[in-house]
Write a protein that holds these residues in place. Structure first.
Motif, short mmCIF file in Angstrom:
data_model
loop_
_atom_site.label_atom_id
_atom_site.label_comp_id
_atom_site.label_asym_id
_atom_site.label_seq_id
_atom_site.Cartn_x
_atom_site.Cartn_y
_atom_site.Cartn_z
N ARG A 80 0.82 -1.21 0.00
CA ARG A 80 0.00 0.00 0.00
C ARG A 80 0.86 1.26 0.00
O ARG A 80 0.52 2.26 -0.65
CB ARG A 80 -0.92 -0.01 1.23
N TYR A 81 1.97 1.23 0.76
CA TYR A 81 2.82 2.41 0.88
C TYR A 81 4.22 2.14 0.31
O TYR A 81 5.23 2.52 0.91
CB TYR A 81 2.94 2.84 2.35
N ASP A 84 6.12 5.35 -0.30
CA ASP A 84 6.27 6.27 0.84
C ASP A 84 6.90 5.49 2.00
O ASP A 84 6.21 4.86 2.80
CB ASP A 84 4.91 6.84 1.24
N ARG A 87 5.85 6.70 5.66
CA ARG A 87 4.51 6.25 6.06
C ARG A 87 4.51 4.74 6.29
O ARG A 87 3.81 4.25 7.20
CB ARG A 87 3.51 6.62 4.96
N GLN A 88 5.29 4.02 5.52
CA GLN A 88 5.39 2.58 5.70
C GLN A 88 5.96 2.24 7.07
O GLN A 88 5.44 1.35 7.77
CB GLN A 88 6.28 1.99 4.60
#
Length: 424
Positions: A80-81, A84, A87-88
């Motif tokens: 999903r990330y 990023d 954010r991960q």
């Protein structure tokens, strides 16, 4: 190092007392002033400490398994990330907090035994400087200073000068050769332990900060041991080498019998388990039942090795049960019942055939002697029904039996031929 060891001086007295008790036992066998007595006392201290740390090690294994159960969620977060990284990492830490797991749990045994390590260092440093410490009195101090392990004094260090080494009754060459060999073995055992963990017992399909941490420790710890090892006394090197060997053996046992899902170790374990189950038809060990139970509970979330294990059981006519046991499949049970019924019917038919008398040929039946109770009708049973009785059985007129059919001019089986006029 001396400053750090002084912080753990509160545990110096218990550690020195344990060493003295073991020295009393081994001294009675090998002699009180020998390196075997003091060296084995240190080795026994390691074994005792590691046995006491077994509950902590079990807790570490449970925490590691809890980390493994989060692998699917970690994979989702990565996908999903994936663009990023910050954010991960935040989502990963949030997941750790919600599940109550800690990526640093693998360091717990090392952190727990560090006070004993520094306390032992403090004791051996006191022996090297000729200072009594803990329960080690003057006589024990003199005995420890005379002890040599492969020619190196118990309190000698790699960096000690010739004057210090000669005061302990040894040479610089002996001390440096023994300490160098111990440092190399200590670093190699630590590197092999971490490498075994990374190559065999890690799910490589998921990249997590935990894996990066383990990979970093695989190179950092051996370098740390090599750097600090030159400042360790021989007795401390014996302690750390022993604990590294213990850790390596303990980890080999865990990897073989309780591997990480998705790792190469799990593939090898499930292959061995498949051969065992298909051969014996059941699971006997409790640990094996726990692993099979976890595999069954995963359902569609099974990895490649787990699906291969379930398929191999199905091919062998076995089905893994939710409680971790295995049972015969319905098709296998029906096939066995059909095979049993077919075998029974075949044996019964064979027995019936064996009881029937052997059939005789027509000539044998005609030539067989008649018994007194036989009926004449049985003898005539070969004649077709409705046929007229033969001439031999009908009543004959007088003289009729002396003339044959050829003499009467009749043709067998047809009307009479008219006489030729030339013969009149």
């Amino acid at each position: 190092m001396d400053t750090i060891a002084s912080f753990f001086s509160f545990i110096t007295t218990p550690v020195s007392w344990v060493i003295v008790q073991f020295h009393t036992v081994y001294g009675a066998i090998f002699g009180p002033n020998t390196g075997w007595a003091w060296g084995l006392s240190i080795v026994s201290l390691v074994i005792l400490i590691r046995i006491c740390l077994i509950p902590l090690f079990v807790k570490q294994i449970k925490a590691t398994r809890a980390m493994q159960t989060l692998q699917p969620e970690m994979k989702k977060i990565q996908e999903r990330y994936k663009n990023d990284k910050q954010r991960q990492s935040e989502e990963m830490m949030k997941l750790y907090k919600e599940s109550g797991t800690n990526p640093l749990s693998s360091c717990l045994p090392i952190l727990a035994q560090s006070p004993f390590f520094f306390a032992l260092y403090h004791v051996l440093n006191g022996i090297a400087s000729g200072t009594t410490i803990g329960v080690i009195n003057e006589s024990l101090l003199a005995s420890a200073r005379k002890a040599h392990i492969f020619g190196a004094p118990l309190a000698a260090k790699f960096k000690d000068g010739s004057a210090t080494v000669q005061a302990l009754g040894a040479t610089v060459t002996d001390v440096r050769v023994v300490t160098a060999v111990m440092i190399v073995l200590m670093s190699a055992s630590q590197f092999y332990t971490q490498r075994q963990l990374m190559t065999k017992n890690v799910d490589t399909t998921v990249k997590t900060p935990f894996m990066q941490q383990q990979k970093m420790l695989m190179y950092v710890f051996p370098v740390m041991f090599a750097v600090f090892g030159i400042n360790f006394p021989v007795g401390v090197l014996v302690y750390w080498l022993t604990t590294n060997v213990w850790t390596m053996g303990q980890q080999m046992y865990v990897i073989r019998n309780n591997p990480t899902p998705g790792s190469k170790a799990q593939a090898a374990y499930l292959e061995r388990l498949t051969k065992h189950v298909t051969h014996h038809g059941k699971i006997r060990r409790r640990s094996e039942k726990v692993i099979v139970k976890a595999i069954v509970a995963k359902g569609r979330d099974r990895n490649e090795f787990e699906r291969k294990f379930i398929n191999s059981l199905n091919k062998a006519g076995l089905v893994a049960q939710p409680d971790g046991t295995v049972a015969k499949s319905a098709a296998q049970a029906v096939a066995q019942s059909v095979d049993g019924a077919t075998t029974t019917a075949t044996s019964t038919a064979t027995a019936v055939r064996r009881q029937q008398p052997k059939r005789q040929s027509k000539s044998q039946r005609q030539t067989a002697p008649r018994s007194a109770g036989d009926s004449p009708s049985l003898e005539k049973s070969d004649e077709p029904q409705g046929a007229e009785p033969t001439a031999a059985k009908q009543p004959q007129k007088p003289g009729a039996g002396t003339r044959s059919k050829a003499q009467s001019g009749q043709r067998k089986g047809g009307p009479q031929r008219p006489k030729s006029p030339s013969k009149k």
